[in-house]
Design a protein around this motif. Structure first.
Motif, mmCIF file in Angstrom:
data_model
loop_
_atom_site.group_PDB
_atom_site.id
_atom_site.type_symbol
_atom_site.label_atom_id
_atom_site.label_comp_id
_atom_site.label_asym_id
_atom_site.label_seq_id
_atom_site.Cartn_x
_atom_site.Cartn_y
_atom_site.Cartn_z
ATOM 1 N N ILE A 110 -0.630 4.294 -8.507
ATOM 2 C CA ILE A 110 0.629 3.734 -9.006
ATOM 3 C C ILE A 110 0.423 2.320 -9.535
ATOM 4 O O ILE A 110 1.022 1.932 -10.535
ATOM 5 C CB ILE A 110 1.715 3.762 -7.914
ATOM 6 C CG1 ILE A 110 2.119 5.217 -7.637
ATOM 7 C CG2 ILE A 110 2.932 2.932 -8.292
ATOM 8 C CD1 ILE A 110 3.001 5.397 -6.428
ATOM 9 N N THR A 111 -0.435 1.552 -8.883
ATOM 10 C CA THR A 111 -0.655 0.160 -9.288
ATOM 11 C C THR A 111 -1.846 -0.004 -10.229
ATOM 12 O O THR A 111 -2.292 -1.128 -10.461
ATOM 13 C CB THR A 111 -0.849 -0.732 -8.047
ATOM 14 O OG1 THR A 111 -1.974 -0.260 -7.300
ATOM 15 C CG2 THR A 111 0.391 -0.753 -7.176
ATOM 16 N N GLY A 121 -5.653 7.543 3.928
ATOM 17 C CA GLY A 121 -6.412 7.699 2.692
ATOM 18 C C GLY A 121 -5.539 8.209 1.559
ATOM 19 O O GLY A 121 -5.621 7.728 0.425
ATOM 20 N N PHE A 122 -4.692 9.180 1.851
ATOM 21 C CA PHE A 122 -3.787 9.731 0.842
ATOM 22 C C PHE A 122 -2.840 8.656 0.310
ATOM 23 O O PHE A 122 -2.680 8.498 -0.902
ATOM 24 C CB PHE A 122 -2.989 10.896 1.435
ATOM 25 C CG PHE A 122 -1.918 11.408 0.513
ATOM 26 C CD1 PHE A 122 -2.252 12.183 -0.589
ATOM 27 C CD2 PHE A 122 -0.589 11.104 0.740
ATOM 28 C CE1 PHE A 122 -1.257 12.653 -1.443
ATOM 29 C CE2 PHE A 122 0.401 11.569 -0.105
ATOM 30 C CZ PHE A 122 0.070 12.339 -1.202
ATOM 31 N N PHE A 123 -2.223 7.895 1.218
ATOM 32 C CA PHE A 123 -1.286 6.866 0.763
ATOM 33 C C PHE A 123 -1.987 5.712 0.063
ATOM 34 O O PHE A 123 -1.444 5.126 -0.881
ATOM 35 C CB PHE A 123 -0.424 6.368 1.924
ATOM 36 C CG PHE A 123 0.597 7.382 2.352
ATOM 37 C CD1 PHE A 123 1.586 7.803 1.472
ATOM 38 C CD2 PHE A 123 0.568 7.929 3.605
ATOM 39 C CE1 PHE A 123 2.523 8.747 1.842
ATOM 40 C CE2 PHE A 123 1.498 8.875 3.999
ATOM 41 C CZ PHE A 123 2.480 9.282 3.119
ATOM 42 N N GLY A 124 -3.206 5.375 0.495
ATOM 43 C CA GLY A 124 -3.975 4.349 -0.205
ATOM 44 C C GLY A 124 -4.346 4.795 -1.605
ATOM 45 O O GLY A 124 -4.290 4.019 -2.559
ATOM 46 N N TYR A 125 -4.724 6.066 -1.738
ATOM 47 C CA TYR A 125 -5.044 6.634 -3.043
ATOM 48 C C TYR A 125 -3.815 6.602 -3.947
ATOM 49 O O TYR A 125 -3.877 6.157 -5.097
ATOM 50 C CB TYR A 125 -5.547 8.064 -2.864
ATOM 51 C CG TYR A 125 -5.983 8.735 -4.141
ATOM 52 C CD1 TYR A 125 -7.292 8.617 -4.571
ATOM 53 C CD2 TYR A 125 -5.099 9.479 -4.904
ATOM 54 C CE1 TYR A 125 -7.717 9.233 -5.744
ATOM 55 C CE2 TYR A 125 -5.509 10.091 -6.072
ATOM 56 C CZ TYR A 125 -6.806 9.973 -6.489
ATOM 57 O OH TYR A 125 -7.226 10.571 -7.644
ATOM 58 N N LEU A 126 -2.689 7.057 -3.414
ATOM 59 C CA LEU A 126 -1.443 7.088 -4.180
ATOM 60 C C LEU A 126 -0.999 5.682 -4.598
ATOM 61 O O LEU A 126 -0.626 5.463 -5.745
ATOM 62 C CB LEU A 126 -0.354 7.765 -3.350
ATOM 63 C CG LEU A 126 0.938 8.105 -4.051
ATOM 64 C CD1 LEU A 126 0.702 9.118 -5.155
ATOM 65 C CD2 LEU A 126 1.930 8.651 -3.035
ATOM 66 N N LYS A 127 -1.079 4.740 -3.673
ATOM 67 C CA LYS A 127 -0.706 3.354 -3.970
ATOM 68 C C LYS A 127 -1.563 2.797 -5.101
ATOM 69 O O LYS A 127 -1.055 2.140 -6.017
ATOM 70 C CB LYS A 127 -0.861 2.480 -2.722
ATOM 71 C CG LYS A 127 -0.629 0.992 -2.973
ATOM 72 C CD LYS A 127 -1.100 0.146 -1.820
ATOM 73 C CE LYS A 127 -2.567 0.102 -1.688
ATOM 74 N NZ LYS A 127 -3.290 -0.959 -2.329
#
Length: 70
Positions: free
Chosen positions: A39-40, A30-36
């Motif tokens: 950024i995009t 969830g954290f990396f999906g949120y961050l991705k």
């Protein structure tokens, strides 16, 4: 690699390790999906949910394939 394995080293039973590993992995996804998504310039909550959903589908697929094989 460390996030899913760490709970197994810190718990007394494999079933507790699996529970904590699953929770920690979904939080990390969830954290990396949120961050991705941030950024995009995509909707961050939707991006986090999407990555967690894909991760859950991959985990369930691997589990059921392993059960079929052996």
């Amino acid at each position: 690699g460390c996030v899913p394995l760490l709970p197994y080293l810190l718990t007394h039973t494999p079933s507790n390790g699996l529970l904590y590993s699953s929770v920690m992995t979904f939080i990390a996804l969830g954290f990396f999906g949120y961050l991705k998504s941030k950024i995009t310039s995509q909707p961050p909550v939707l991006g986090a949910f999407r990555v967690v959903l894909i991760g859950a589908a991959a985990a369930l697929s691997a589990f059921f394939i392993a059960r079929l094989i052996g």
